[in-house]
Design an enzyme around this catalytic site. Structure first.
Site, PDB file in Angstrom:
ATOM      1  N   TYR A  45       0.805  -1.216   0.000  1.00  8.33           N
ATOM      2  CA  TYR A  45       0.000   0.000   0.000  1.00  8.33           C
ATOM      3  C   TYR A  45       0.843   1.274   0.000  1.00  8.33           C
ATOM      4  O   TYR A  45       0.310   2.359  -0.222  1.00  8.33           O
ATOM      5  CB  TYR A  45      -0.968   0.013   1.178  1.00  8.33           C
ATOM      6  CG  TYR A  45      -1.914  -1.165   1.224  1.00  8.33           C
ATOM      7  CD1 TYR A  45      -2.151  -1.942   0.098  1.00  8.33           C
ATOM      8  CD2 TYR A  45      -2.563  -1.514   2.403  1.00  8.33           C
ATOM      9  CE1 TYR A  45      -2.998  -3.032   0.149  1.00  8.33           C
ATOM     10  CE2 TYR A  45      -3.423  -2.595   2.456  1.00  8.33           C
ATOM     11  CZ  TYR A  45      -3.636  -3.358   1.338  1.00  8.33           C
ATOM     12  OH  TYR A  45      -4.481  -4.436   1.396  1.00  8.33           O
ATOM     13  N   ARG A  52     -16.163  -2.154  -2.893  1.00  5.30           N
ATOM     14  CA  ARG A  52     -15.257  -1.097  -3.365  1.00  5.30           C
ATOM     15  C   ARG A  52     -15.992   0.238  -3.528  1.00  5.30           C
ATOM     16  O   ARG A  52     -15.646   1.046  -4.379  1.00  5.30           O
ATOM     17  CB  ARG A  52     -14.562  -1.504  -4.662  1.00  5.30           C
ATOM     18  CG  ARG A  52     -13.792  -2.805  -4.536  1.00  5.30           C
ATOM     19  CD  ARG A  52     -13.060  -3.172  -5.810  1.00  5.30           C
ATOM     20  NE  ARG A  52     -12.491  -4.504  -5.714  1.00  5.30           N
ATOM     21  CZ  ARG A  52     -11.327  -4.785  -5.156  1.00  5.30           C
ATOM     22  NH1 ARG A  52     -10.592  -3.815  -4.641  1.00  5.30           N
ATOM     23  NH2 ARG A  52     -10.873  -6.021  -5.098  1.00  5.30           N
TER      24      ARG A  52
END
Length: 329
Positions: free
Chosen positions: A57, A210
């Site tokens: 990330y 999402r």
């Protein structure tokens, strides 16, 4: 907030966790570091004790882990921090392939410990199964780190039944993380029964589809080029239209119950088993408050049946582009 046992190996966490990927990648430009730190710290203040990050990330630079570590430093003994290994990166910091060789795992863990500012990682996941490294070798490497006190619990992400069983025979797998939501149901047939059989906790990522299972849904072309959703089939053409119809029905049903659609979606996941802890990702404190409210929602058998009527098979369109869809073994 109520807590849940994630499996049978001693791992406990708040019923709703926080996924932190969106602070540094995948959903367009994120907030500045100071704001991200404040938001994550506020999540803890509101009752979240389970925080999910990864080497990936930060695009190979551990940036996301640094932010999580800074935000949670004052509360380190009160929280569970999960991070992940499993990629190699090019000079630009972008992933260039999988790498779960034992020495690489050790190197990543040392970097993650420094980035997080801690002496132990609570949950260490293999981010993606590496077909070139036997899972027994991966489990053995993590077992060594557990024996040394650098890791507390071993996790897998997007692994299939055979891989889970092989890893578990070497080092007990405490938790499995895989995409699961009203919109994404693939785990139900083959994976969840194995998790239940072996006493493994289950952490659904992307539990709000999402962002599709929220009030802020737009077609693909309205997102920026660096936003995952611009390039995902579920936000395009006929798939978008079909999914929007589903969400509109869920909105109406949630409104009848006096809750929001994200709360409905998270409560649905919590109703799938006592060992389930979803990790919705958000950059907004208001959305964190909303998500946490799902822990107090109880869905009746009739409610669950109605949701099944609205979404019998999940969303229209694939969850990833075909070339990057994880293959479960």
């Amino acid at each position: 907030m109520q807590t849940r046992a994630l499996g049978t190996h001693g791992l406990e966490a708040s019923a709703i966790g926080l996924g932190t990927m969106g602070f540094t990648m995948a959903y367009g430009p994120g907030p500045d570091r100071a704001e991200a730190v404040r938001t994550i710290a506020k999540a803890h203040e509101l009752g979240v004790t389970f925080f999910d990050t990864a080497e990936l990330y930060g695009l190979g630079r551990h940036l996301n882990e640094q932010i999580v570590g800074e935000a949670l430093a004052p509360y380190r003994k009160d929280v569970v921090i999960a991070t992940k290994f499993g990629f190699r990166f090019g000079p630009d910091g972008r992933p260039s392939g999988l790498d779960s060789r034992p020495q690489h795992i050790r190197d990543v863990v040392e970097d993650s410990l420094r980035a997080l500012g801690t002496d132990v990682i609570d949950v260490l996941y293999q981010h993606r199964v590496d077909p070139d490294v036997p899972i027994e070798d991966v489990a053995g490497a993590v077992r060594g780190l557990i024996d040394e006190g650098k890791v507390r619990f071993f996790g897998l992400s997007e692994a299939g039944p055979e891989t889970i069983r092989k890893a578990h025979a070497v080092q007990p797998v405490s938790v499995l993380q895989t995409e699961y939501s009203i919109f994404e149901r693939q785990v139900e047939d083959a994976v969840l029964p194995v998790v239940e059989e072996l006493g493994i906790g289950f952490v659904p990522y992307s539990p709000l589809g999402r962002g599709f299972l929220t009030s802020d849904v737009r077609p693909a072309e309205e997102y920026s080029e660096d936003d995952f959703r611009r390039h995902n089939a579920r936000w395009q053409g006929e798939h978008y239209a079909a999914n929007r119809r589903i969400v509109d029905e869920l909105h109406a049903f949630a409104a009848q119950k006096g809750i929001t659609t994200p709360q409905l979606a998270l409560a649905w996941l919590l109703a799938q088993g006592d060992e389930v802890v979803p990790i919705p990702g958000t950059r907004s404190v208001d959305r964190i408050r909303e998500n946490i409210g799902a822990a107090d929602v109880r869905l009746s058998p009739q409610d669950l049946a109605r949701i099944q009527e609205i979404v019998p098979d999940g969303a229209s369109g694939s969850r990833y582009p075909e070339a990057s869809t994880p293959v479960w073994v």
